[in-house]
Scaffold this active site. Sequence first.
Site, PDB file in Angstrom:
ATOM      1  N   HIS A   1      -4.067  11.411   6.368  1.00 31.56           N
ATOM      2  CA  HIS A   1      -2.674  11.487   5.928  1.00 31.56           C
ATOM      3  C   HIS A   1      -1.759  11.418   7.149  1.00 31.56           C
ATOM      4  O   HIS A   1      -2.046  12.075   8.156  1.00 31.56           O
ATOM      5  CB  HIS A   1      -2.425  12.805   5.203  1.00 31.56           C
ATOM      6  CG  HIS A   1      -0.985  12.981   4.819  1.00 31.56           C
ATOM      7  ND1 HIS A   1      -0.421  12.298   3.765  1.00 31.56           N
ATOM      8  CD2 HIS A   1       0.001  13.741   5.367  1.00 31.56           C
ATOM      9  CE1 HIS A   1       0.852  12.637   3.669  1.00 31.56           C
ATOM     10  NE2 HIS A   1       1.143  13.502   4.637  1.00 31.56           N
TER      11      HIS A   1
ATOM     12  N   LEU B   1     -13.173 -19.950   0.308  1.00 31.69           N
ATOM     13  CA  LEU B   1     -12.665 -18.972   1.258  1.00 31.69           C
ATOM     14  C   LEU B   1     -13.535 -18.956   2.508  1.00 31.69           C
ATOM     15  O   LEU B   1     -14.764 -19.118   2.426  1.00 31.69           O
ATOM     16  CB  LEU B   1     -12.653 -17.577   0.619  1.00 31.69           C
ATOM     17  CG  LEU B   1     -11.724 -17.426  -0.593  1.00 31.69           C
ATOM     18  CD1 LEU B   1     -11.913 -16.074  -1.249  1.00 31.69           C
ATOM     19  CD2 LEU B   1     -10.264 -17.642  -0.199  1.00 31.69           C
TER      20      LEU B   1
ATOM     21  N   GLY C   1     -14.242 -25.607  14.593  1.00 31.64           N
ATOM     22  CA  GLY C   1     -13.584 -24.568  13.789  1.00 31.64           C
ATOM     23  C   GLY C   1     -13.137 -25.017  12.404  1.00 31.64           C
ATOM     24  O   GLY C   1     -12.704 -24.189  11.606  1.00 31.64           O
TER      25      GLY C   1
ATOM     26  N   SER D   1     -13.725 -29.045   2.590  1.00 30.83           N
ATOM     27  CA  SER D   1     -12.924 -29.579   1.483  1.00 30.83           C
ATOM     28  C   SER D   1     -11.653 -30.248   1.997  1.00 30.83           C
ATOM     29  O   SER D   1     -11.264 -30.079   3.157  1.00 30.83           O
ATOM     30  CB  SER D   1     -12.537 -28.441   0.537  1.00 30.83           C
ATOM     31  OG  SER D   1     -11.746 -27.489   1.227  1.00 30.83           O
TER      32      SER D   1
END
Length: 463
Positions: free
Chosen positions: A442, A317, A40, A142
Amino acid sequence: MSETFDVIVIGSGPGGYVCAIRAAQLGMKVACVEQRATLGGTCLNIGCIPSKALLQSSEEFDHTRHALVDHGVIVESIKLDLARMQSRKADVVAANVKGVEFLFRKNNVTWLKGHGRIIGPGRVEVNGATYDSKNIVIATGSDSVPLTDVDVDERQIVSSTGGLELDKVPTHLVVIGGGYIGLELGSVWRRLGAAVTVVEFLDRIVPTMDGEVARSLQRILGRQGLKFQLGTKVTAARKSNQGVNLTLEPAKGGDAEELQADIVLLSIGRRPHTDGLGLAEAGVALDDRGRVRTDAHFATNIQGIYAIGDVIAGPMLAHKAQDEGVAVAEILAGQAGHVNYGAIPGVVYTWPEVAAVGQTEEELKAAGITYSVGKFPFTANGRARAIGYTEGFVKLLADKQTDRILGAHIIGPDAGTLIAELVTAMEFGASAEDVARICHAHPTLEEAVKEAALAVDGRAIHI
Ligand code: FAD
Ligand code: NAI
């Protein structure tokens, strides 16, 4: 005889694991190398998932403490059990990383456990064993950027990894860097009771976001108690038993000052992780920022070696890495894998959230593009009033001539969810008029998106 694969993916973060699964779905024999004890990558283990778990828990705490009373809900006493909060976070992480392991088994992806190193074209070494592969995908992610004279020990001076693991709420947390990590983790510890000061080199926070949104975010976070020292750099950090003494200097020169913290979070960006991969020996070219250089098809300069995710150019990201993982797997299968870099959303999960897609006003101005602005505040949205979160606004930027949406910027409740409609709109080349004509239920927060689209043409109804 070494085992042979169609694809070996090095790294099991969102880029690597998604690439491995997609390649397996397409009929390839796939292995994924991961040196961490769990799959992961940064995102699931020490990034997106644990940070969102703590953001949720700390928001529950803060909301119960400060906002429930407005709803007529009186809580007599409230106490923080940080150990329980941290163990819930660990459970959330465990469920996610085990999920990836399950998906690997389901899709017959072999997990090669250990450090992977490219030892020649189509050859990867893991823990002394050699594996052959028609293709190699580098997805090694990274690491956080260090700062001279500010030594991270993950105890008094922490990176995001240590910042997610604190077992005590700091009295004063100083965050170096007012970007994604600094503001998210700064918010977590502020909500749990720490005094938080964010020291930022530039004269604004979240530099990649629209300037107006960033100013609004700074004001709102300021009201929540975060302090900001902008245009300031940290030039030294001295640790003692009492905490850390920081030397701050104005970025543009001037007198130095001292700031005392018990914990310092260093979050000034991330850099590509390529250590010990054998890239130089294999002849894989890097760019001027140390990222693996790729072409539009994720191919490096060496035949059969590809790269995706944080280790290549583009926003760091998880969803960008995932989409690249899918695209490269499809390209390897002879399909037309593609990522539209003009429509990648970015979300800062503070409260309110900040979400963006496409270009900012600053970018449009710099590019000399004429545009119209449509804005709608959440104070004028019925649902926002009902739920009690009225801070922020939706801002749409549309081409002045064609009305095509060029950028969308939201600060407000659930901005990260609301942005999806505008990402879809941009993917389909929609105009502001198109969004304005869509029927929105709405009362929902989404109506603010419709109203902002109407406002592009000066015809919002509720303002
Ligand atoms: P990574 O996730 O970094 O995975 C790379 C993996 O490769 C690692 O597990 C590493 O152990 C392994 N590896 C490296 N070298 C080798 C080797 N030689 N051999 C074997 N294994 C190797 N992004 C979002 O979109 N949303 C968020 O909310 C978000 N929150 C974040 C919060 C924090 C605190 C941090 C630090 C980051 C966050 N990010 C978020 C960014 C996100 O985590 C990264 O963009 C994403 O993880 C990049 O995925 P990747 O697959 O490229 O690499
Ligand atoms: P960042 O790039 O978001 O922010 C770093 C900040 O530090 C910038 O504002 C920069 O101007 C500042 N800075 C740089 N050098 C400095 C110095 N010497 N002193 C003071 N300030 C300095 O980096 P961050 O927060 O470390 O996060 C890394 C990356 O991880 C993000 O860019 C993002 O890609 C990803 N991430 C994404 C999240 C999300 O999607 N919600 C959450 C966390 C991380």
